[in-house]
Design an enzyme around this catalytic site. Structure first.
Site, PDB file in Angstrom:
ATOM      1  N   LEU A  11     -16.820   0.881   8.098  1.00 50.34           N
ATOM      2  CA  LEU A  11     -15.529   1.530   8.320  1.00 50.34           C
ATOM      3  C   LEU A  11     -15.490   2.862   7.578  1.00 50.34           C
ATOM      4  O   LEU A  11     -15.639   2.905   6.361  1.00 50.34           O
ATOM      5  CB  LEU A  11     -14.387   0.635   7.837  1.00 50.34           C
ATOM      6  CG  LEU A  11     -14.322  -0.772   8.460  1.00 50.34           C
ATOM      7  CD1 LEU A  11     -13.017  -1.472   8.061  1.00 50.34           C
ATOM      8  CD2 LEU A  11     -14.461  -0.715   9.970  1.00 50.34           C
ATOM      9  N   ARG A  18      -6.177  10.967  -1.144  1.00 48.07           N
ATOM     10  CA  ARG A  18      -6.124  11.105  -2.607  1.00 48.07           C
ATOM     11  C   ARG A  18      -7.281  11.930  -3.183  1.00 48.07           C
ATOM     12  O   ARG A  18      -7.272  12.315  -4.346  1.00 48.07           O
ATOM     13  CB  ARG A  18      -6.084   9.715  -3.263  1.00 48.07           C
ATOM     14  CG  ARG A  18      -4.679   9.127  -3.251  1.00 48.07           C
ATOM     15  CD  ARG A  18      -4.659   7.735  -3.825  1.00 48.07           C
ATOM     16  NE  ARG A  18      -5.220   6.760  -2.867  1.00 48.07           N
ATOM     17  CZ  ARG A  18      -5.517   5.500  -3.175  1.00 48.07           C
ATOM     18  NH1 ARG A  18      -5.343   5.054  -4.398  1.00 48.07           N
ATOM     19  NH2 ARG A  18      -5.987   4.680  -2.256  1.00 48.07           N
TER      20      ARG A  18
END
Ligand code: UD1
Ligand code: CA
Length: 501
Positions: A11, A18
């Site tokens: 994935l 962030r």
């Protein structure tokens, strides 16, 4: 037991906000590779039958990068990041389109866990397959489980569910066994479970972790295997965590090389990237970074305070306080201190590149020396030659670069300029301060600085009353004017200062 087919889903669709970066999270570098590069290297080590990578944010960069590591990886595009369950569904749909859905085992991993090792994935897949579970969790027991999905077990220790932090009751939040994120599935079960996922939860996402409850409800077995070395599954969400993982990764690499017979005086200030190769009895002194595809042979000593990227250092060579990139240092050669080796530098065995010397695209022969304060660009220096201190290979005429060739066993004087293209023959010499604009034949001495004239008494006439004049006076000179000096061709002068050492 015959080997089951293995599919690995990675994935890598999330943006990683962030990181606060124009670069996608999984492309951030640590230990000389992207984070996803480390993961794919571990994935490759288990030799899966197929790899599917889920890409989304910046897929124009991420996709090709993934295929550099795994050329036949299938790329599945997830347009919006609706959760890990959705991401895996997208991956399975991509495989279906390719007609390679496959059976056996499907492992799901994340693209941002750079410390993951292939052997851990392999061991996990083996445990999952041996227990014949519908789904297995690579879990971990941690002191600070905040942020992770918790592994909920019943009194017998059977796994019931993974509950995400945001959906957890205080009791569940106290559980310290977490979902590392790496899951293994029976492919047939996964195909059945994915369409059953919903997004009725705190984040409004399709959670892959809900497959555990689906398995339990169907009476299928679920396993959870805590990994001892939890850091292997740690992801970096911001640059603070990236640096922490980078330090940990480095410490593991440095430790491994020490175990392989490399002396590292100060592991804390030594940085070695993942693809570097070191032979036994290499010594690394403090403040050294070995980067890229650097290779260092036996008995070489590197450092202190040296950075080498994509360099090759030969047996027993010594490289002190040097910055080098794409350079080759021969066996027994010495470099530094304060040398700058630019791409294309090839220093022969037992050769020397000394203090404050910059080299580029320069082949310096066996035993040849450039000991002091020089620039050597676009050059070839034959074996055994010595280049005087302060020599500039003037390779650039303002428009184009040109080459200089120095033959074997030549001796060139200090403070020379070689105006390329120019050749200095075998066994030739040059006087101090020579500007070489024409080829020097083998065995010849080239001199270009003018004859020296001494204007006697000059200091007393021009600088009366100074300390300089007093010193001249004490040495017995007078203010009388007279010109003295050597001949007119300059050959009578001392050649002076070849800078040999
Ligand atoms: C997930 C797990 C959690 C686990 C934790 C470990 C779920 C629901 N939760 O939580 O149990 O403890 O990881 O770190 O699975 N991704 C996509 N597409 C998406 C969503 C995510 O590609 O639509 C990727 C992300 O880029 C990331 C990974 O999947 O690499 C994990 O996603 P993230 O949203 O960070 O999951 P967590 O909330 O951390
Ligand atoms: Ca995460």
């Amino acid at each position: 037991m015959s080997k089951r087919e293995l599919t690995v889903v990675v994935l890598a669709a999330g943006g990683g906000t962030r990181m606060k970066s124009k670069t996608m999270k999984v492309l951030h570098q640590v230990g000389g590779r992207s984070m996803v590069g480390h993961v794919l290297s571990a994935v490759r080590a288990v030799e899966p039958d197929r790899v599917v990578a889920v890409v989304g944010h910046q897929r124009d960069q991420v996709g090709p990068h993934i295929q550099e590591w795994v050329p036949d990886a299938v790329l599945a595009v997830q347009e919006s990041q609706d959760g890990t369950g959705h991401a895996v569904r997208v991956a399975m749909e991509a495989l279906e389109r390719e007609g390679t859905l496959g059976e056996g085992t499907v492992i799901v991993a994340y693209g941002d866990t750079p410390l993951l090792k292939g052997e851990s994935l392999r061991a996990f897949a083996a445990e999952h397959e041996a227990a014949q579970c519908a789904v297995s969790i690579l879990s971990g027991v941690v002191d600070q489980p905040a942020g992770y999905g918790r592994v909920v077990r019943d009194d017998e220790g059977e796994v019931l569910a993974i509950v995400e932090e945001k959906d957890a009751t205080p009791d569940i939040r106290d559980i310290r066994e977490i979902n590392s994120g790496i899951l293994a599935f029976d492919a047939a079960f996964l195909a059945e479970a994915l369409p059953q996922l919903d997004n009725d939860n705190a984040k409004g996402e399709y959670y892959l972790t809900d497959t555990i409850k689906i398995a339990r409800d169907a009476g299928l077995s679920v396993g959870a295997y805590p990994i001892d070395d939890v850091v292997q599954t740690a992801g970096a969400n911001d640059r603070v965590q990236l640096a922490e993982l980078g330090r940990e990764l480095n410490s593991r690499i440095v430790t491994r090389w020490m175990q392989e017979g490399v002396t590292v005086m100060d592991p804390a200030t030594t940085w070695i990237e993942a693809d570097v190769v070191l032979e036994r009895d290499v010594t690394i002194l403090p403040g050294t970074q070995l980067l890229g595809a650097t290779v260092v042979a036996e008995d070489a000593v590197i450092g202190p305070d040296t950075t080498l990227k994509d360099c090759e250092v030969g047996t027993g060579a010594r490289v002190v306080r040097t910055h080098g990139e794409l350079a080759v240092v021969g066996a027994g050669a010495t470099v530094g201190p304060f040398s700058y080796l630019r791409p294309g530098t090839v220093l022969g065995a037992a050769g020397k590149i000394g203090a404050f010397v910059e080299t580029k695209n320069a082949e310096i022969g066996t035993g040849a020396k450039v000991p002091h304060l020089s620039y050597v660009g676009d050059a070839e220096i034959g074996e055994g030659s010595n280049i005087g201190a302060g020599t500039i290979f003037a390779n650039y005429d303002g428009a184009a670069k040109h080459r200089t060739t120095v033959g074997r066993h030549a001796r060139t004087g200090s403070n020379n300029t070689f105006v390329a293209p120019v050749a200095i023959g075998d066994g030739a010499a040059t006087g101090a301060g020579t500007v070489v604009r024409q080829d020097v034949p083998p065995g010849a001495l080239a001199v270009s600085s003018g004859p020296q004239r001494n204007l006697e008494g000059w200091t007393l006439r021009k600088r009366p009353g100074t300390a300089q004049a007093e010193a001249a006076e004490r040495a017995g000179t007078s203010a009388e004017s007279q010109v003295t000096g050597s001949g007119t061709d300059g050959v009578g002068q001392r050649l002076g200062g070849e800078g040999e050492s």
